[in-house]
Design a protein around this motif. Structure first.
Motif, PDB file in Angstrom:
ATOM      1  N   LEU A  48      44.141  53.699  40.792  1.00  0.00           N
ATOM      2  CA  LEU A  48      42.965  53.201  40.067  1.00  0.00           C
ATOM      3  C   LEU A  48      41.746  53.633  40.870  1.00  0.00           C
ATOM      4  CD1 LEU A  48      44.116  49.553  39.211  1.00  0.00           C
ATOM      5  CD2 LEU A  48      44.760  51.717  38.131  1.00  0.00           C
ATOM      6  N   ASP A  49      41.043  54.640  40.376  1.00  0.00           N
ATOM      7  CA  ASP A  49      39.994  55.251  41.210  1.00  0.00           C
ATOM      8  C   ASP A  49      38.658  55.373  40.484  1.00  0.00           C
ATOM      9  OD1 ASP A  49      40.835  57.179  39.443  1.00  0.00           O
ATOM     10  OD2 ASP A  49      41.169  58.746  40.940  1.00  0.00           O
ATOM     11  N   ASN A  50      38.343  54.403  39.604  1.00  0.00           N
ATOM     12  CA  ASN A  50      36.998  54.356  39.038  1.00  0.00           C
ATOM     13  C   ASN A  50      36.479  52.926  39.134  1.00  0.00           C
ATOM     14  OD1 ASN A  50      37.223  53.095  36.072  1.00  0.00           O
ATOM     15  ND2 ASN A  50      39.043  54.341  36.476  1.00  0.00           N
ATOM     16  N   ALA A  51      35.172  52.811  39.363  1.00  0.00           N
ATOM     17  CA  ALA A  51      34.577  51.529  39.738  1.00  0.00           C
ATOM     18  C   ALA A  51      34.763  50.429  38.691  1.00  0.00           C
ATOM     19  CB  ALA A  51      33.099  51.721  40.055  1.00  0.00           C
ATOM     20  N   PRO A  52      34.524  50.666  37.392  1.00  0.00           N
ATOM     21  CA  PRO A  52      34.655  49.553  36.452  1.00  0.00           C
ATOM     22  C   PRO A  52      36.041  48.926  36.443  1.00  0.00           C
ATOM     23  CG  PRO A  52      33.469  51.366  35.440  1.00  0.00           C
ATOM     24  CD  PRO A  52      34.013  51.885  36.730  1.00  0.00           C
ATOM     25  N   LEU A  53      37.083  49.759  36.499  1.00  0.00           N
ATOM     26  CA  LEU A  53      38.433  49.216  36.496  1.00  0.00           C
ATOM     27  C   LEU A  53      38.728  48.482  37.805  1.00  0.00           C
ATOM     28  CD1 LEU A  53      41.158  48.766  35.232  1.00  0.00           C
ATOM     29  CD2 LEU A  53      41.831  51.075  35.926  1.00  0.00           C
ATOM     30  N   LEU A  54      38.301  49.030  38.925  1.00  0.00           N
ATOM     31  CA  LEU A  54      38.516  48.366  40.210  1.00  0.00           C
ATOM     32  C   LEU A  54      37.859  46.990  40.229  1.00  0.00           C
ATOM     33  CD1 LEU A  54      37.982  51.351  42.665  1.00  0.00           C
ATOM     34  CD2 LEU A  54      40.103  50.097  42.329  1.00  0.00           C
ATOM     35  N   LEU A  55      36.580  46.940  39.831  1.00  0.00           N
ATOM     36  CA  LEU A  55      35.872  45.672  39.848  1.00  0.00           C
ATOM     37  C   LEU A  55      36.518  44.661  38.908  1.00  0.00           C
ATOM     38  CD1 LEU A  55      32.187  46.952  39.926  1.00  0.00           C
ATOM     39  CD2 LEU A  55      33.420  45.821  41.772  1.00  0.00           C
ATOM     40  N   SER A  56      36.935  45.128  37.724  1.00  0.00           N
ATOM     41  CA  SER A  56      37.568  44.223  36.767  1.00  0.00           C
ATOM     42  C   SER A  56      38.912  43.730  37.281  1.00  0.00           C
ATOM     43  CB  SER A  56      37.740  44.931  35.417  1.00  0.00           C
ATOM     44  OG  SER A  56      36.469  45.298  34.890  1.00  0.00           O
ATOM     45  N   ALA A  57      39.670  44.598  37.948  1.00  0.00           N
ATOM     46  CA  ALA A  57      40.957  44.188  38.514  1.00  0.00           C
ATOM     47  C   ALA A  57      40.755  43.158  39.628  1.00  0.00           C
ATOM     48  CB  ALA A  57      41.712  45.404  39.036  1.00  0.00           C
ATOM     49  N   PHE A  58      39.752  43.378  40.471  1.00  0.00           N
ATOM     50  CA  PHE A  58      39.468  42.404  41.529  1.00  0.00           C
ATOM     51  C   PHE A  58      39.032  41.061  40.930  1.00  0.00           C
ATOM     52  CE2 PHE A  58      38.519  46.170  44.437  1.00  0.00           C
ATOM     53  CZ  PHE A  58      39.726  46.043  45.115  1.00  0.00           C
ATOM     54  N   TRP A  59      38.207  41.113  39.855  1.00  0.00           N
ATOM     55  CA  TRP A  59      37.783  39.872  39.201  1.00  0.00           C
ATOM     56  C   TRP A  59      38.990  39.142  38.623  1.00  0.00           C
ATOM     57  CZ3 TRP A  59      38.199  37.358  34.646  1.00  0.00           C
ATOM     58  CH2 TRP A  59      37.300  36.318  34.392  1.00  0.00           C
ATOM     59  N   LEU A  60      39.894  39.901  38.010  1.00  0.00           N
ATOM     60  CA  LEU A  60      41.086  39.295  37.431  1.00  0.00           C
ATOM     61  C   LEU A  60      41.938  38.644  38.519  1.00  0.00           C
ATOM     62  CD1 LEU A  60      42.870  38.721  35.004  1.00  0.00           C
ATOM     63  CD2 LEU A  60      43.904  40.992  35.314  1.00  0.00           C
ATOM     64  N   ALA A  61      42.075  39.311  39.665  1.00  0.00           N
ATOM     65  CA  ALA A  61      42.850  38.733  40.760  1.00  0.00           C
ATOM     66  C   ALA A  61      42.262  37.392  41.200  1.00  0.00           C
ATOM     67  CB  ALA A  61      42.892  39.706  41.931  1.00  0.00           C
ATOM     68  N   ARG A  62      40.970  37.286  41.181  1.00  0.00           N
ATOM     69  CA  ARG A  62      40.307  36.058  41.610  1.00  0.00           C
ATOM     70  C   ARG A  62      40.411  34.956  40.556  1.00  0.00           C
ATOM     71  NH1 ARG A  62      33.906  35.770  43.390  1.00  0.00           N
ATOM     72  NH2 ARG A  62      33.902  33.587  44.069  1.00  0.00           N
ATOM     73  N   ASN A  63      40.483  35.329  39.266  1.00  0.00           N
ATOM     74  CA  ASN A  63      40.413  34.334  38.189  1.00  0.00           C
ATOM     75  C   ASN A  63      41.702  34.218  37.380  1.00  0.00           C
ATOM     76  OD1 ASN A  63      37.334  33.475  37.917  1.00  0.00           O
ATOM     77  ND2 ASN A  63      37.383  35.667  38.417  1.00  0.00           N
ATOM     78  N   ARG A  64      42.739  34.933  37.767  1.00  0.00           N
ATOM     79  CA  ARG A  64      43.978  34.976  36.978  1.00  0.00           C
ATOM     80  C   ARG A  64      44.602  33.597  36.812  1.00  0.00           C
ATOM     81  NH1 ARG A  64      49.278  36.393  39.717  1.00  0.00           N
ATOM     82  NH2 ARG A  64      50.850  36.576  38.057  1.00  0.00           N
ATOM     83  N   ASP A  65      44.719  32.846  37.877  1.00  0.00           N
ATOM     84  CA  ASP A  65      45.363  31.525  37.779  1.00  0.00           C
ATOM     85  C   ASP A  65      44.602  30.621  36.817  1.00  0.00           C
ATOM     86  OD1 ASP A  65      47.259  32.373  39.564  1.00  0.00           O
ATOM     87  OD2 ASP A  65      46.359  31.379  41.300  1.00  0.00           O
ATOM     88  N   ARG A  66      43.287  30.667  36.855  1.00  0.00           N
ATOM     89  CA  ARG A  66      42.485  29.841  35.945  1.00  0.00           C
ATOM     90  C   ARG A  66      42.695  30.248  34.488  1.00  0.00           C
ATOM     91  NH1 ARG A  66      37.696  30.766  33.509  1.00  0.00           N
ATOM     92  NH2 ARG A  66      37.231  32.603  34.805  1.00  0.00           N
TER      93      ARG A  66
END
Length: 374
Positions: free
Chosen positions: A351-369
């Motif tokens: 995964l080497d483009n910024a929008p997908l990276l940022l969205s994946a990191f956001w999902l990791a932080r908010n997935r449980d919620r």
């Protein structure tokens, strides 16, 4: 000298000022109307057309004292969109007067009344910004070429309009009037995107004004992205497509995994963009949208601003497949993968483009919620 009757958007004084530019001086305007015609909205559009209608009166403005240079600027602005001048007789307070009127060269389907005041409230600001870019090309490019780029021009204008609302300044310098002075702007390239060059000065951190600088920027309209996520199945949908940017860099792997993305068109919100693009690229209906962030991916040289979202969606195995709009040259493959594989691909560097990276990191932080709420 010539007299022209305007019945549509050029009745807006600010737009007429922009189009006429240095030729505005000496031109006067007065209320007038054209008997036997009506001003109607063009079906599916926000601009008007004029149609013959017995007993009707098309209200407008009679502009007097237009020079040949002023007419050339008007022809450039209107002519590229398929309008030509024809003679007519308009009614003024002083009686009938001969005038020239821009009539459409092709059939336009009318659909309801068109009112200048409504258009100014809804479209005036973005149209004025778009007209500024259009008139930058006067004397540089053919009107028909500029007209073909008008959707992109309007999208960039809408981006500038959104950018006029400043962001928070708790830590960074709060810009004020006079902090940046642009002496000259040039546009050496304009097609789907544009390149603009600026000669400018700006305020330095010590309070002084910098020496004049020459800077260039790649001008692109705002865009929006969405990473579809199914909290019940704990899956995401990624799209894959060929990208010219990595190819131009010399990347031997120019097929990228990405979030769904698209340009924010004029008159559209970023949220509407991602819902439209999800349908076009993956045939997918997006439910609740969660904002990841808004950001500049490369502010040193690119004007593009991105709005990224994670969108809830139903992602069965059948959501994977081929998509895109063939008429736009799109060739898209959709992948449905589990969250853990998404993280594995991230760790592996695939995964080497910024929008997908940022969205994946956001999902990791908010997935449980998100899973708990579902």
């Amino acid at each position: 000298m010539a007299d022209l009757f305007f019945y549509g958007t050029l009745c807006h004084p600010a737009l007429l000022d922009c189009v006429l530019g240095p030729e505005r001086g000496g031109v006067t305007g007065e209320p007038a109307h054209l008997t036997g015609y009506a001003v109607r909205r063009v079906a599916g559009q926000d601009y008007p057309t004029i149609t013959a209608q017995q007993g009707a009166r098309a209200a407008g403005v009679l502009a007097r004292g237009l020079t040949a240079a002023a007419l050339a600027r008007l022809d450039f602005y209107e002519g590229g969109h398929g309008y030509s001048l024809r003679p007519a007789t308009v009614e003024t307070a002083e009686g009938p007067r001969p005038a020239q009127v821009y009539f459409p060269d092709h059939v336009q389907t009318p659909d309801g009344d068109w009112r200048l005041s409504d258009w100014v409230a809804d479209q005036g600001a973005v149209t004025l910004l778009a007209a500024q870019e259009v008139m930058m090309a006067f004397g540089q490019r053919p009107a028909a070429e500029v007209a073909r780029r008008f959707p992109q021009i309007r999208a960039r204008a809408a981006s500038r309009l959104r950018a006029a609302t400043p962001g928070p300044t708790a830590l960074r310098h709060r810009a004020r009037d006079g902090d940046v002075t642009i002496r000259e702007t040039r546009q050496p390239y304009a097609h789907y995107f544009a390149v603009e060059e600026f000669d400018l000065t700006h305020r330095r951190f010590d309070g002084t004004i910098s020496a004049e600088l020459s800077r260039a920027a790649f001008i692109a309209p705002d865009a929006a992205t969405v990473l579809p996520y199914d909290p019940g199945r704990d899956r995401v949908l990624l799209i894959e497509q060929f990208r010219v940017g990595p190819m131009a860099r010399g990347d031997r792997q120019p097929w990228l995994l990405e979030a769904i993305a698209g340009r924010v068109d004029a008159g559209e919100t970023p949220e509407q963009t991602v819902r439209r693009e999800a349908q076009e690229e993956a045939g997918l209906d997006i439910g609740a949208l969660h904002r990841v962030h808004g950001y500049y991916p490369s502010p040193g040289s690119v004007s593009e601003y991105l709005y990224s979202f994670v969108g809830l969606a139903d992602l069965p195995d059948s959501a994977a497949g081929l998509g895109g709009v063939p008429g736009e040259g799109e060739d898209i493959r959709a992948h449905v993968i589990g969250y853990e594989r998404l993280m594995a691909l991230l760790d592996a560097g695939e995964l080497d483009n910024a929008p997908l990276l940022l969205s994946a990191f956001w999902l990791a932080r908010n997935r449980d919620r998100l899973r708990a709420e579902a």
